[in-house]
Design an enzyme around this catalytic site. Structure first.
Site, PDB file in Angstrom:
ATOM      1  N   HIS A   1      12.472  10.763  -2.325  1.00 23.12           N
ATOM      2  CA  HIS A   1      13.030   9.481  -2.771  1.00 23.12           C
ATOM      3  C   HIS A   1      14.504   9.656  -3.179  1.00 23.12           C
ATOM      4  CE1 HIS A   1       9.902   6.389  -2.790  1.00 23.12           C
ATOM      5  NE2 HIS A   1       9.024   7.336  -3.065  1.00 23.12           N
TER       6      HIS A   1
ATOM      7  N   ALA B   1      13.513   5.138 -12.354  1.00 21.85           N
ATOM      8  CA  ALA B   1      12.448   5.943 -11.750  1.00 21.85           C
ATOM      9  C   ALA B   1      11.394   6.260 -12.805  1.00 21.85           C
ATOM     10  CB  ALA B   1      13.040   7.221 -11.183  1.00 21.85           C
ATOM     11  N   SER B   2      10.139   6.010 -12.472  1.00 18.05           N
ATOM     12  CA  SER B   2       9.066   6.250 -13.446  1.00 18.05           C
ATOM     13  C   SER B   2       8.145   7.402 -13.077  1.00 18.05           C
ATOM     14  CB  SER B   2       8.229   4.973 -13.650  1.00 18.05           C
ATOM     15  OG  SER B   2       8.973   4.046 -14.403  1.00 18.05           O
TER      16      SER B   2
ATOM     17  N   GLY C   1       6.260   1.476   3.141  1.00 14.22           N
ATOM     18  CA  GLY C   1       7.695   1.253   3.299  1.00 14.22           C
ATOM     19  C   GLY C   1       8.254   0.323   2.246  1.00 14.22           C
TER      20      GLY C   1
ATOM     21  N   GLY D   1       0.821  -1.209   0.000  1.00 18.27           N
ATOM     22  CA  GLY D   1       0.000   0.000   0.000  1.00 18.27           C
ATOM     23  C   GLY D   1       0.853   1.256   0.000  1.00 18.27           C
TER      24      GLY D   1
END
Lengths: 197, 132
Positions: free
Chosen positions: A56, A40-41, A16, A12
């Site tokens: 991130h 990375a998208s 984490g 979800g």
């Protein structure tokens, strides 16, 4: 040629899962040779999304890794992948949204073009195989979004159908299929459970 | 009664169809087996949320009706997990989630076996006669 290991991690929002995936590969990189590569998208569509991406990036700053930004057409990363790389793709859910709406600028988003997503889906599985032919380990991170009543919005239902179908296919192919929930990581392929630190 | 539960588009129907490929299955999707036909079949009930959304019965009556229909029959019930999304603005939509949730609790309590399906993979959550 040995095929690399495929791990699929589904959890979800804010479960984490990215941290778990990163730790998995960083630990692995400490005892095998090979670069850490991060695909990375996410794209910054607003300030909040930019802050999310920055967070991130910051999390990854201490890690020695190569980042490839690839919001659509995952096949584009294949030439940059080297033998023995440890690859993390974060995440499938944003990629799918980007692909479904690619072409919106010209009023022909993939989501409303018959057969468009089918083609991209087939291409995705091919690309994953191409990556696995080079890497020693590919970890794919995705969001759990299907534990609710079907949306009243047609396009959201289309999205749900696609993410479910792709998840099923990847879980079937994966060597490890990990669900992150309630602070626990459960590997559905071998029954192992681990409490998240 | 055997329950298969999991999120939408997780392959629950496909799993049941494959597992019971050699048995005669009678499927009821969004409806209930109201009569005693299909005696030599295993009954599969799916889409209970759709049946709930259209019934005129109140919640208690609806739940009792479903419990009655499945009683003493060889029944498989496929439930779609609905409890982890955003609570909607629309009151009817909220009520449907509440009713579904309470019905699921009741069915799971009565079930002989509960299997969770996660993207095509199965895990036994409950099996009568086995230590939990």
């Amino acid at each position: 040629m040995v095929r690399g290991k495929l791990t699929v991690i589904i959890g979800g929002v804010r479960s984490g899962k990215s941290a778990y995936a990163e730790k998995m590969l960083v630990d692995e990189a400490s005892h095998v040779a090979g670069r850490l590569v991060y695909i990375a998208s996410g794209t910054a569509t607003d300030a909040e999304m930019q802050a999310r991406i920055d967070r991130h990036k910051q999390d990854r700053a201490e890690i020695d890794c190569t980042t490839i930004e690839q919001p659509v057409e995952l096949a584009g990363v294949v030439p940059s992948i080297q033998q023995g790389d440890l690859v993390l793709w974060d995440c499938l859910t944003t990629w799918l949204a980007n692909e479904l709406y690619s072409g919106w600028e010209t009023a022909t988003p993939c989501i409303s073009e018959p057969g468009c997503m089918e083609q991209k889906e087939a291409q995705l599985y091919e690309t994953i195989n191409d990556i696995l032919a080079k890497t020693s380990h590919l970890v794919i991170v995705s969001n759990e979004v299907l534990d609710e009543l079907p949306s009243t919005y047609m396009e959201t239902r289309t999205y749900s159908k696609w993410i479910g179908r792709i998840h099923q296919k990847l879980v079937a192919q994966a060597d490890e299929a990990i669900e992150i929930d309630y602070g626990l990581a459960t590997d559905w392929k071998n029954g192992q459970r681990e409490v998240l630190a | 009664m055997h329950i298969y539960i999991g999120g939408a588009h997780n392959g629950k129907r496909h799993y049941v169809r494959t597992k019971f490929a050699h048995e005669k299955l009678a499927w009821f999707d969004g409806e209930l087996p109201e009569t005693d036909t299909f005696i030599n079949h295993k009954i599969v009930i799916a889409g209970l949320e759709n049946w709930l959304a259209q019934t005129d019965l109140d919640e208690q009556q609806a739940i009792e009706h479903i419990m009655r229909v499945q009683k003493d029959r060889s029944v498989i019930i496929i439930l779609t997990d609905i409890g982890r999304g955003i609570v909607p603005m629309d009151a009817d939509q909220r009520k449907l989630r509440d009713t579904c949730g309470r019905l699921y609790q009741r069915l799971i309590a009565e079930a002989d076996e509960v299997t969770r399906i996660w993207y095509g993979l199965a895990q036994t959550v409950k099996k009568r006669g086995e230590k939990q």
